[in-house]
Design a protein around this motif. Sequence first.
Motif, PDB file in Angstrom:
ATOM      1  N   ASN A  95      21.998 -14.636  77.818  1.00 20.00           N
ATOM      2  CA  ASN A  95      21.077 -15.218  76.839  1.00 20.00           C
ATOM      3  C   ASN A  95      19.781 -15.517  77.579  1.00 20.00           C
TER       4      ASN A  95
ATOM      5  N   SER B 153      18.248 -14.577  69.164  1.00 18.60           N
ATOM      6  CA  SER B 153      18.702 -15.926  68.855  1.00 18.60           C
ATOM      7  C   SER B 153      17.463 -16.827  68.828  1.00 18.60           C
TER       8      SER B 153
ATOM      9  N   SER C 228      27.641 -12.446  69.869  1.00 22.35           N
ATOM     10  CA  SER C 228      27.060 -11.497  70.826  1.00 22.35           C
ATOM     11  C   SER C 228      27.794 -11.540  72.156  1.00 22.35           C
TER      12      SER C 228
ATOM     13  N   SER D 195      16.327 -15.434  73.431  1.00 20.34           N
ATOM     14  CA  SER D 195      16.054 -16.670  72.694  1.00 20.34           C
ATOM     15  C   SER D 195      14.581 -17.037  72.848  1.00 20.34           C
TER      16      SER D 195
ATOM     17  N   THR E 140      24.751 -16.041  68.668  1.00 16.70           N
ATOM     18  CA  THR E 140      24.856 -16.021  70.130  1.00 16.70           C
ATOM     19  C   THR E 140      26.308 -15.912  70.569  1.00 16.70           C
TER      20      THR E 140
ATOM     21  N   LYS F 202      21.964 -19.188  64.284  1.00 15.06           N
ATOM     22  CA  LYS F 202      21.602 -18.574  65.560  1.00 15.06           C
ATOM     23  C   LYS F 202      22.654 -18.860  66.633  1.00 15.06           C
TER      24      LYS F 202
ATOM     25  N   ASN G 111      20.240  -8.846  70.486  1.00 11.84           N
ATOM     26  CA  ASN G 111      20.158  -9.701  69.302  1.00 11.84           C
ATOM     27  C   ASN G 111      19.214 -10.871  69.551  1.00 11.84           C
TER      28      ASN G 111
ATOM     29  N   VAL H 149      21.293 -11.223  74.467  1.00 13.81           N
ATOM     30  CA  VAL H 149      20.589 -12.055  73.493  1.00 13.81           C
ATOM     31  C   VAL H 149      19.267 -12.497  74.097  1.00 13.81           C
TER      32      VAL H 149
END
Length: 265
Positions: A255, A144, A169, A187, A166, A162, A142, A185
């Motif tokens: 992330n 972010s 996720s 970013s 996060t 966003k 995903n 994720v």
Amino acid sequence: MDLGLSNATAAVVGGGRGMGLATARCLAEDGARVAIVARSRSDVDRAADELVRRGSPDAIGLVADICDGAQVDRVFAELHERWDGELNVLINAVGPGVVGSFEDLTDDQWRRAFDEGVMGMVRCVRSALPLLRKAAWARIVNFSAHSTQRQSTVLPAYTAAKAALTSISKNLSLLLAKDEILVNVVSPGSIASESLIGWAKSVGVDGEDPYQLMGAITKHFGHPAHLPRAGLPDEIGPVVAFLASRRNSYMTGANVNVDGGSDFT
């Protein structure tokens, strides 16, 4: 590097242009069968044609508005039929295009930010889960944004959406660990997207030049990076492709910042 994506099935939601398309290109070049999902028929058709040329043996473009659950369900029902009920990769690359200060944003703009930026992903994951669970291996990535870590006063709704994405996720990575479905994720930082380039032109800056673009971002938003330029969509695609691949066999719940070093400024 061979990512182990040959003949894998992958759906890229928001893959008609920008970072989503850059990711789809990487998947296609590794031999994945890619479905592009976006709202624009011209975007998905153009993207699918390009992906076939880049090596995707079964590229397809599907039109859907992810704010409409029935349309999302229809897309994944079609992929179920096309790919024998299996999906290896789901990438959610849609970003809510809501800009404005806290005092100026209307209720409808806040709702749209969350509907596009959070619920769109929720709908896609929910519809795709039976296909992902049936596949021999599966990944979810995903998109972010680094603004969840470095706030901007003109992006409160976008950033809040966003941040919620996060968090969900991370929860999905825990929920789906028992199925060995990896959820991560990415970013991105200041990336030269069409919208950002357009904004730069509106303030008299050549947004096509990543160095001038970063200068404008620093001046107007206070988001400098260690590197003196903005990033390019093609610099995001390979990172996402790795996270979505069989080569990534143990990273989940992460992330990953791709931001030129701004997370450390």
